[in-house]
Design an enzyme around this catalytic site. Structure first.
Site, PDB file in Angstrom:
ATOM      1  N   LYS A 161       0.825  -1.219   0.000  1.00  0.00           N
ATOM      2  CA  LYS A 161       0.000   0.000   0.000  1.00  0.00           C
ATOM      3  C   LYS A 161       0.858   1.268   0.000  1.00  0.00           C
TER       4      LYS A 161
ATOM      5  N   THR B 128       2.343   2.693   2.730  1.00  0.00           N
ATOM      6  CA  THR B 128       2.057   3.553   3.880  1.00  0.00           C
ATOM      7  C   THR B 128       3.343   4.331   4.170  1.00  0.00           C
TER       8      THR B 128
ATOM      9  N   GLU C  17       0.763  -3.183   9.953  1.00  0.00           N
ATOM     10  CA  GLU C  17       1.195  -2.056  10.771  1.00  0.00           C
ATOM     11  C   GLU C  17       2.100  -2.683  11.820  1.00  0.00           C
TER      12      GLU C  17
ATOM     13  N   THR D  95       5.348 -12.488  14.832  1.00  0.00           N
ATOM     14  CA  THR D  95       6.311 -11.910  15.767  1.00  0.00           C
ATOM     15  C   THR D  95       6.371 -12.702  17.074  1.00  0.00           C
ATOM     16  N   ASP D  96       7.505 -12.578  17.773  1.00  0.00           N
ATOM     17  CA  ASP D  96       7.608 -13.211  19.090  1.00  0.00           C
ATOM     18  C   ASP D  96       6.739 -12.504  20.136  1.00  0.00           C
ATOM     19  N   GLU D  97       6.263 -11.274  19.805  1.00  0.00           N
ATOM     20  CA  GLU D  97       5.504 -10.511  20.804  1.00  0.00           C
ATOM     21  C   GLU D  97       4.170 -11.162  21.150  1.00  0.00           C
TER      22      GLU D  97
ATOM     23  N   TYR E  68      -0.712  -3.892  19.009  1.00  0.00           N
ATOM     24  CA  TYR E  68       0.037  -4.503  17.904  1.00  0.00           C
ATOM     25  C   TYR E  68       0.131  -6.017  18.093  1.00  0.00           C
TER      26      TYR E  68
ATOM     27  N   SER F 227      -3.127  -7.820  17.747  1.00  0.00           N
ATOM     28  CA  SER F 227      -3.596  -7.957  16.360  1.00  0.00           C
ATOM     29  C   SER F 227      -2.803  -9.040  15.629  1.00  0.00           C
ATOM     30  N   LYS F 228      -1.512  -9.142  15.909  1.00  0.00           N
ATOM     31  CA  LYS F 228      -0.712 -10.193  15.261  1.00  0.00           C
ATOM     32  C   LYS F 228      -1.136 -11.572  15.799  1.00  0.00           C
TER      33      LYS F 228
ATOM     34  N   ASN G 117      14.184  -7.458  14.586  1.00  0.00           N
ATOM     35  CA  ASN G 117      15.129  -7.353  13.458  1.00  0.00           C
ATOM     36  C   ASN G 117      15.839  -6.009  13.481  1.00  0.00           C
TER      37      ASN G 117
ATOM     38  N   ARG H 264      15.574  -7.326  24.528  1.00  0.00           N
ATOM     39  CA  ARG H 264      15.111  -7.819  23.240  1.00  0.00           C
ATOM     40  C   ARG H 264      16.183  -8.747  22.673  1.00  0.00           C
TER      41      ARG H 264
ATOM     42  N   ASP I 132       8.056   5.763  30.263  1.00  0.00           N
ATOM     43  CA  ASP I 132       8.028   4.399  29.740  1.00  0.00           C
ATOM     44  C   ASP I 132       6.851   4.197  28.787  1.00  0.00           C
TER      45      ASP I 132
HETATM   46  P1  NAD Z   1       7.303  -2.255   8.099  1.00  0.00           P
HETATM   47  O1  NAD Z   1       6.366  -1.411   8.892  1.00  0.00           O
HETATM   48  O2  NAD Z   1       8.671  -1.786   7.823  1.00  0.00           O
HETATM   49  O3  NAD Z   1       6.639  -2.600   6.682  1.00  0.00           O
HETATM   50  C1  NAD Z   1       5.295  -2.934   6.539  1.00  0.00           C
HETATM   51  C2  NAD Z   1       4.951  -2.839   5.052  1.00  0.00           C
HETATM   52  O4  NAD Z   1       3.572  -3.210   4.907  1.00  0.00           O
HETATM   53  C3  NAD Z   1       5.088  -1.424   4.488  1.00  0.00           C
HETATM   54  O5  NAD Z   1       5.756  -1.473   3.243  1.00  0.00           O
HETATM   55  C4  NAD Z   1       3.650  -0.958   4.320  1.00  0.00           C
HETATM   56  O6  NAD Z   1       3.486  -0.022   3.262  1.00  0.00           O
HETATM   57  C5  NAD Z   1       2.940  -2.270   4.054  1.00  0.00           C
HETATM   58  N1  NAD Z   1       1.510  -2.211   4.396  1.00  0.00           N
HETATM   59  C6  NAD Z   1       0.965  -1.759   5.559  1.00  0.00           C
HETATM   60  N2  NAD Z   1      -0.364  -1.839   5.495  1.00  0.00           N
HETATM   61  C7  NAD Z   1      -0.676  -2.388   4.289  1.00  0.00           C
HETATM   62  C8  NAD Z   1      -1.889  -2.720   3.648  1.00  0.00           C
HETATM   63  N3  NAD Z   1      -3.069  -2.516   4.244  1.00  0.00           N
HETATM   64  N4  NAD Z   1      -1.853  -3.265   2.419  1.00  0.00           N
HETATM   65  C9  NAD Z   1      -0.648  -3.466   1.793  1.00  0.00           C
HETATM   66  N5  NAD Z   1       0.525  -3.147   2.350  1.00  0.00           N
HETATM   67  C10 NAD Z   1       0.517  -2.616   3.577  1.00  0.00           C
HETATM   68  O7  NAD Z   1       7.300  -3.659   8.848  1.00  0.00           O
HETATM   69  P2  NAD Z   1       8.482  -4.707   9.058  1.00  0.00           P
HETATM   70  O8  NAD Z   1       9.229  -4.357  10.270  1.00  0.00           O
HETATM   71  O9  NAD Z   1       9.180  -4.926   7.787  1.00  0.00           O
HETATM   72  O10 NAD Z   1       7.618  -6.013   9.405  1.00  0.00           O
HETATM   73  C11 NAD Z   1       7.126  -6.851   8.367  1.00  0.00           C
HETATM   74  C12 NAD Z   1       6.366  -8.014   8.996  1.00  0.00           C
HETATM   75  O11 NAD Z   1       7.236  -8.732   9.863  1.00  0.00           O
HETATM   76  C13 NAD Z   1       5.172  -7.567   9.835  1.00  0.00           C
HETATM   77  O12 NAD Z   1       4.137  -8.500   9.631  1.00  0.00           O
HETATM   78  C14 NAD Z   1       5.687  -7.640  11.263  1.00  0.00           C
HETATM   79  O13 NAD Z   1       4.637  -7.909  12.152  1.00  0.00           O
HETATM   80  C15 NAD Z   1       6.652  -8.808  11.168  1.00  0.00           C
HETATM   81  N6  NAD Z   1       7.787  -8.795  12.129  1.00  0.00           N
HETATM   82  C16 NAD Z   1       8.575  -7.682  12.247  1.00  0.00           C
HETATM   83  C17 NAD Z   1       9.672  -7.729  13.111  1.00  0.00           C
HETATM   84  C18 NAD Z   1      10.596  -6.543  13.275  1.00  0.00           C
HETATM   85  O14 NAD Z   1      11.481  -6.589  14.131  1.00  0.00           O
HETATM   86  N7  NAD Z   1      10.481  -5.494  12.483  1.00  0.00           N
HETATM   87  C19 NAD Z   1       9.939  -8.893  13.856  1.00  0.00           C
HETATM   88  C20 NAD Z   1       9.091  -9.995  13.711  1.00  0.00           C
HETATM   89  C21 NAD Z   1       8.024  -9.934  12.835  1.00  0.00           C
HETATM   90  O1  DAU Z   2       9.942  -8.568  18.791  1.00  0.00           O
HETATM   91  C1  DAU Z   2       9.573  -8.356  17.460  1.00  0.00           C
HETATM   92  C2  DAU Z   2       9.010  -6.968  17.310  1.00  0.00           C
HETATM   93  O2  DAU Z   2      10.113  -6.062  17.415  1.00  0.00           O
HETATM   94  C3  DAU Z   2       8.268  -6.746  15.993  1.00  0.00           C
HETATM   95  O3  DAU Z   2       7.151  -7.579  15.951  1.00  0.00           O
HETATM   96  C4  DAU Z   2       7.834  -5.281  15.852  1.00  0.00           C
HETATM   97  O4  DAU Z   2       7.229  -5.071  14.587  1.00  0.00           O
HETATM   98  C5  DAU Z   2       9.047  -4.402  15.992  1.00  0.00           C
HETATM   99  O5  DAU Z   2       8.650  -3.049  15.963  1.00  0.00           O
HETATM  100  C6  DAU Z   2       9.794  -4.694  17.303  1.00  0.00           C
HETATM  101  O6  DAU Z   2       9.019  -4.268  18.430  1.00  0.00           O
HETATM  102  P1  DAU Z   2       9.694  -3.518  19.683  1.00  0.00           P
HETATM  103  O7  DAU Z   2       8.649  -2.730  20.365  1.00  0.00           O
HETATM  104  O8  DAU Z   2      10.503  -4.464  20.494  1.00  0.00           O
HETATM  105  O9  DAU Z   2      10.733  -2.552  18.875  1.00  0.00           O
HETATM  106  P2  DAU Z   2      11.154  -1.028  19.105  1.00  0.00           P
HETATM  107  O10 DAU Z   2      12.312  -0.766  18.215  1.00  0.00           O
HETATM  108  O11 DAU Z   2       9.973  -0.115  19.008  1.00  0.00           O
HETATM  109  O12 DAU Z   2      11.648  -1.016  20.600  1.00  0.00           O
HETATM  110  C7  DAU Z   2      12.724  -1.839  21.018  1.00  0.00           C
HETATM  111  C8  DAU Z   2      12.914  -1.598  22.512  1.00  0.00           C
HETATM  112  O13 DAU Z   2      13.404  -0.244  22.689  1.00  0.00           O
HETATM  113  C9  DAU Z   2      11.636  -1.669  23.316  1.00  0.00           C
HETATM  114  O14 DAU Z   2      11.948  -2.183  24.604  1.00  0.00           O
HETATM  115  C10 DAU Z   2      11.193  -0.211  23.453  1.00  0.00           C
HETATM  116  C11 DAU Z   2      12.513   0.531  23.488  1.00  0.00           C
HETATM  117  N1  DAU Z   2      12.485   1.898  22.910  1.00  0.00           N
HETATM  118  C12 DAU Z   2      11.963   2.064  21.665  1.00  0.00           C
HETATM  119  C13 DAU Z   2      11.926   3.314  21.087  1.00  0.00           C
HETATM  120  C14 DAU Z   2      11.323   3.508  19.716  1.00  0.00           C
HETATM  121  C15 DAU Z   2      13.044   2.959  23.602  1.00  0.00           C
HETATM  122  O15 DAU Z   2      13.544   2.786  24.721  1.00  0.00           O
HETATM  123  N2  DAU Z   2      13.000   4.193  23.027  1.00  0.00           N
HETATM  124  C16 DAU Z   2      12.456   4.424  21.804  1.00  0.00           C
HETATM  125  O16 DAU Z   2      12.450   5.592  21.355  1.00  0.00           O
END
Ligand code: NAD
Ligand code: DAU
Length: 348
Positions: free
Chosen positions: A35, A37, A85, A131-133, A156, A159-160, A186, A220, A286
């Site tokens: 999409k 976003t 999302e 996700t592990d969450e 989040y 929903s996952k 990641n 994490r 927090d």
């Molecule tokens: P991201 O937010 O970087 O990317 C999400 C992508 O999905 C974007 O390109 C966005 O445009 C697209 N998107 C959002 N809504 C959409 C819709 N309605 N239709 C079509 N496309 C849409 O996310 P990410 O970090 O790359 O995560 C990708 C997947 O992996 C997610 O399902 C997330 O839950 C999962 N995941 C992420 C992590 C992490 O650490 N980032 C870890 C474990 C699992």
């Molecule tokens: O565990 C997998 C998940 O990891 C994925 O499913 C999610 O899509 C991804 O966003 C990520 O979630 P977290 O909430 O763990 O990631 P984030 O980078 O937002 O935060 C990592 C840790 O750092 C968390 O304990 C919150 C903290 N944090 C985050 C931000 C953005 C801070 O302390 N300050 C910040 O500004």
């Protein structure tokens, strides 16, 4: 010849998965539906956008007519579903959007795949990236396995978790061939700078404060994004129908220790005196419902499918910092406009 729909392929992880599949499997047709976003960015894929086995479609996974049209046109054998999302903080301010995209969007894809494939499920696969969450939060002991009961806390992760349940329900009820993987945090190139590591790199680069939630004691388990993409390739091709696989880095860090390491690397890369970046660390309010610790047991994936992480964390973090410092235009583009509004609302 395989025809594969990858959703969310313009995002952080999705773009690494698309690149891996397009370059490694020239005989596959890869269709990236995104999409675009705020988190989706076609700049992530400029190097492969002209490859003959690749097509990009701008569209919403909630758009039933579009999804059916794409199934009819491309006759997909497989779906790798990453669109979502993905940021916990945004889910706290806007939970409904997360339910719509992550739950209903997944159901639209499941339903279309089920209807389209149901006369012949053989050699078809719906692969859901999760996700592990979903497993909740650990204390100082323990580790998430594939049988850990679901206990999500944020909109989040709820929903996952819900989308994971629907994927299993389609398998159990209709026989849809599925696999699910649940991965830990990641890091790497192309991650939107709302997440801890790229946000901190961008702030350190600009000598802005680094906001650490609470006392920085949350833990994490970090995995290099290309290792996640390799795991997805392994599971897509070797995973057993109906199974779940945990993916993780076996690499736990408290947020504060991670940020101290990142500050040290940034000082070296920017030629600043050691200790300069650490002075930017600021403890802020927090996150609501902040999970204390995630840790993933990925032994099932390692033992059954022979995958393992390839990079040590410090090496991966250095590569990541290099990417953000080299790709200034990418970074400046994504932090202009709406990002500033988001940042001010979130942190002020
Ligand atoms: P991201 O937010 O970087 O990317 C999400 C992508 O999905 C974007 O390109 C966005 O445009 C697209 N998107 C959002 N809504 C959409 C819709 N309605 N239709 C079509 N496309 C849409 O996310 P990410 O970090 O790359 O995560 C990708 C997947 O992996 C997610 O399902 C997330 O839950 C999962 N995941 C992420 C992590 C992490 O650490 N980032 C870890 C474990 C699992
Ligand atoms: O565990 C997998 C998940 O990891 C994925 O499913 C999610 O899509 C991804 O966003 C990520 O979630 P977290 O909430 O763990 O990631 P984030 O980078 O937002 O935060 C990592 C840790 O750092 C968390 O304990 C919150 C903290 N944090 C985050 C931000 C953005 C801070 O302390 N300050 C910040 O500004």
């Amino acid at each position: 010849m395989k025809s594969i729909l990858i959703t969310g392929g313009a995002g952080f992880i999705g773009s690494h998965v698309v690149r891996l599949f397009v370059t490694k499997y020239p005989e596959y047709k890869i269709v990236n539906l995104d999409k675009l976003t705020y988190a989706g960015n076609l700049q992530n894929l400029v190097d492969i956008e002209k490859m003959p086995n690749y097509s990009f479609i701008k569209g919403d996974i909630l758009d039933k007519e579009l999804i059916l049209k794409l199934f009819n046109e491309y006759k997909f054998d497989g779906v790798i579903h990453l669109a979502a999302e993905s940021h916990v903080d945004r889910s706290i301010t806007n939970p409904l959007e997360f339910a719509e995209t992550n739950i209903l969007g997944t159901m639209v894809l499941l339903n279309t795949a089920k209807n389209f494939w149901q006369k012949n499920f053989s050699d078809k696969l719906f692969y859901h990236i999760s996700t592990d969450e979903v497993y909740g939060s650990l204390g100082s002991e323990g580790i998430f396995t594939e049988t850990t009961p679901y206990d999500p806390h944020s909109p989040y992760s709820a929903s996952k978790a819900s989308s994971d349940h629907f994927v299993r329900a389609y398998h159990d009820t209709y026989g849809l061939p599925i696999v699910i993987s649940n991965c830990s945090n990641n890091y790497g190139a192309n991650q939107f700078p709302e997440k801890l590591i790229p946000l901190s790199i961008n702030n350190i680069k600009n000598s802005r404060t680094i906001p650490i939630y609470g006392k920085g004691e949350n833990i994490r388990d970090w995995l290099f994004v290309e290792d996640h993409a390799a795991a997805i390739d392994t599971i897509f091709h070797g995973g057993k129908n109906g199974e779940t696989y945990n993916i993780g880095g076996n690499n736990e860090w408290t947020n504060i220790e991670l940020i101290r390491l990142l500050c040290k690397i940034m000082d070296e890369k920017l030629g600043r005196e050691t200790g300069t970046s650490e002075k930017l660390i600021t403890f802020v309010k927090d996150r609501a419902g902040h999970d204390l610790r995630y840790a993933i047991d990925s032994s099932k994936l390692q033992n059954e499918l022979n995958w393992k992480p390839s990079l040590q964390f410090e090496e991966g973090l250095k590569k990541t910092v290099d990417w953000y410092l080299t790709n200034e235009i990418w970074l400046n583009n994504v932090v202009s406009g709406d990002y500033q509004n988001y940042y001010n609302k979130q942190y002020n």
